[in-house]
Scaffold this active site. Structure first.
Site, short mmCIF file in Angstrom:
data_model
loop_
_atom_site.label_atom_id
_atom_site.label_comp_id
_atom_site.label_asym_id
_atom_site.label_seq_id
_atom_site.Cartn_x
_atom_site.Cartn_y
_atom_site.Cartn_z
N GLU A 228 0.78 -1.10 -0.19
CA GLU A 228 -0.01 -0.13 -0.06
C GLU A 228 0.87 1.30 0.04
O GLU A 228 1.55 1.79 0.81
CB GLU A 228 -0.91 0.06 1.10
CG GLU A 228 -1.62 1.29 1.29
CD GLU A 228 -2.79 1.21 2.57
OE1 GLU A 228 -2.18 0.35 3.52
OE2 GLU A 228 -3.66 2.19 2.74
N LYS A 230 1.35 5.52 -0.16
CA LYS A 230 0.83 6.91 0.33
C LYS A 230 1.63 7.90 -0.08
O LYS A 230 2.50 8.06 -0.57
CB LYS A 230 0.89 6.83 1.96
CG LYS A 230 0.28 7.67 2.39
CD LYS A 230 0.07 7.20 4.13
CE LYS A 230 -0.56 8.27 5.05
NZ LYS A 230 -0.79 8.05 6.24
N ASP A 296 -6.01 12.97 4.12
CA ASP A 296 -6.05 11.51 4.39
C ASP A 296 -6.71 11.27 5.81
O ASP A 296 -6.40 10.76 6.63
CB ASP A 296 -4.75 10.83 4.48
CG ASP A 296 -4.92 9.32 4.74
OD1 ASP A 296 -6.10 8.80 4.45
OD2 ASP A 296 -3.88 8.71 5.05
N ASP A 328 -10.86 1.10 5.53
CA ASP A 328 -9.91 1.72 6.36
C ASP A 328 -10.26 3.01 6.76
O ASP A 328 -10.09 4.09 5.95
CB ASP A 328 -8.49 1.48 5.60
CG ASP A 328 -7.66 2.10 6.40
OD1 ASP A 328 -7.72 2.45 7.50
OD2 ASP A 328 -6.37 2.56 5.91
#
Ligand code: RNT
Ligand code: ZN
Length: 421
Positions: A228, A230, A296, A328
């Site tokens: 993942e 970011k 985020d 999430d």
């Protein structure tokens, strides 16, 4: 709403959809086969059950102090069991490594073993959910410098490599016992607050660490690793080692599953548009469905345009079997049980709407250059009675339909979560 009313509304909906060539029963059957992986960390604001647990770090933050978060493994399981009674369908639970059953023993991240997760496996088997897993590279003294797997300090890097190695084994053991591959997500918070003059070096370190640990092949029947990316973290604003380009290239080169988190891109950049590109080059995609508000922020997922675009892209690409859907977010400002139910139901409603599209008709319009007709039908679909179909799906599964879950959560709060003081 009575069952009779729900059934009547459903019948009307079936007829209305049939008139535009859509088979509602088929859509409901498909929806029923789609598990959503519930993130365990909404229940306790990403605290986990390590004996030495400190503050949440790694550039993520749960804001709010609504009472009633779960404090123990038992409370968390009770909460998830309650959530599951309010959701139609069969779902999964996504655990982080810090949620192990460590009892009163201090077990450092490089010491965790499958045995610390056996009670989770047994519980999951009992309540009928499958488990997914995450290594935890944050909230630890050895991550405070901002660098874990990418750390130039060999001791620190090795510590985290050992954590990753163990997490893969734990996830594989979960997968073996549950008879369904455990999706193991690797998110590494590494980055720096200010300008770095070593962008390449940390990325090379991360690549080395991943290459070394992932070189151990584990049967994908048991374990599916995903990576993942970011954009930035709080306190790590200038540089993120595991950027989108890093993991997209890493995934494409190594045939790995890439995780797309809805909050990990520039504010106007959306993950819905990325689905079709990734599907052409990667085996599968993992999603972290989240709701970024200006950043985020991990707000509770709601039925907004982007969520709908995302599910439409999956369905239109015929990729329901190649995209794993996980949630999430961590909102500590509202009832946490409610936060789960809102997010899962919103995701299911978006999937259902996507499954109820007359895609052949829309594509014929497009192929014929009938763009007015395409747009008009897309607009009409928004007010078609998909909600009647969702209510029916709930009631068929013995789950309360419509807004009745609000009262159930209020009752649970009164009886259970409000007593946690
Ligand atoms: C952080 C990532 C990551 C975490 C969880 C807790 O920005 O989204 O997936 O949210 O692992
Ligand atoms: Zn995420």
């Amino acid at each position: 709403m009575s069952n009779e009313q729900i059934n009547k509304a459903y019948e009307l909906a079936v007829a209305q959809y049939a008139a535009i060539g859509v088979d509602v029963n088929k859509a409901v059957e498909q929806l029923d086969k789609l598990p959503i992986s519930l993130h365990c960390w909404q229940a306790d604001d990403v605290k986990g059950f390590e004996v030495s647990s400190g503050d949440l770090t790694g550039g993520i933050q749960a804001t709010g102090n609504y009472p009633g978060s779960s404090r123990t493994i038992e409370e968390l399981r009770t909460d998830i069991e309650k959530v599951l009674t309010l959701l139609p369908g069969k779902h999964r639970l996504n655990l982080h490594a810090i949620y192990g059953d460590f009892g009163s023993e201090f077990v450092d991240r490089d010491q965790i073993e499958p045995k610390h997760f056996q009670s989770w496996i047994d519980w999951a088997n009992k309540v009928g959910v499958k488990l997914d897993f995450n290594s935890t590279f944050f909230s630890h003294p050895k991550s405070e410098s901002g660098l874990t797997l990418s750390n130039p300090d060999k001791d620190i890097q090795s510590f985290w490599m050992e954590h990753l190695r163990r997490c893969r084994h734990i996830a594989a053991e979960i997968g073996r016992q549950q008879g369904s591959a455990c999706i193991h997500n690797i998110w590494v918070p590494d980055g720096s607050k200010d300008r770095t003059v070593n962008r390449l070096a940390y990325r090379a370190n991360l690549k080395y660490a991943l290459d070394t640990v992932l070189a151990e092949k584990i049967d994908t029947k048991y374990l599916v690793d995903c990576i993942e990316s970011k954009l930035f973290g709080i306190g790590l604003e200038s540089y993120t080692v595991g950027s989108h380009e890093f993991y997209l290239a890493y995934g494409a080169k190594n045939n790995m599953v890439v995780t797309l988190d809805a909050g990990h891109f520039h504010p106007t950049e959306v993950i819905s548009d990325k689905i079709s590109s990734l599907l052409l080059f990667l085996p599968e995609i993992m999603l972290h469905v989240s709701r970024p508000v200006r950043w985020d922020s991990d707000h509770v997922v709601i039925l907004d345009d982007e969520l709908l675009h995302l599910t439409q892209e999956i369905v239109r690409a015929n990729a329901l079997d190649r995209v794993h859907i996980g949630l999430d977010y961590f909102d500590a400002s509202i009832n946490r049980i409610g936060a789960y139910v809102i997010g899962v139901r919103a995701t299911q409603k978006a999937l259902l709407q996507a499954l109820l599209e007359p895609i052949d008709q829309l594509r014929t319009f497009e192929a014929n250059g009938q763009n007015f007709e395409r747009l008009a039908l897309l607009e009409e679909l928004k007010s078609m009675p998909w909600a009647a179909v969702y209510d029916y799906y709930c009631s068929k599964n013995g789950v309360t339909a419509g807004n009745a879950y609000i009262a159930e959560i209020q009752q649970y709060e009164k009886d259970t979560t409000s007593k946690r003081v």
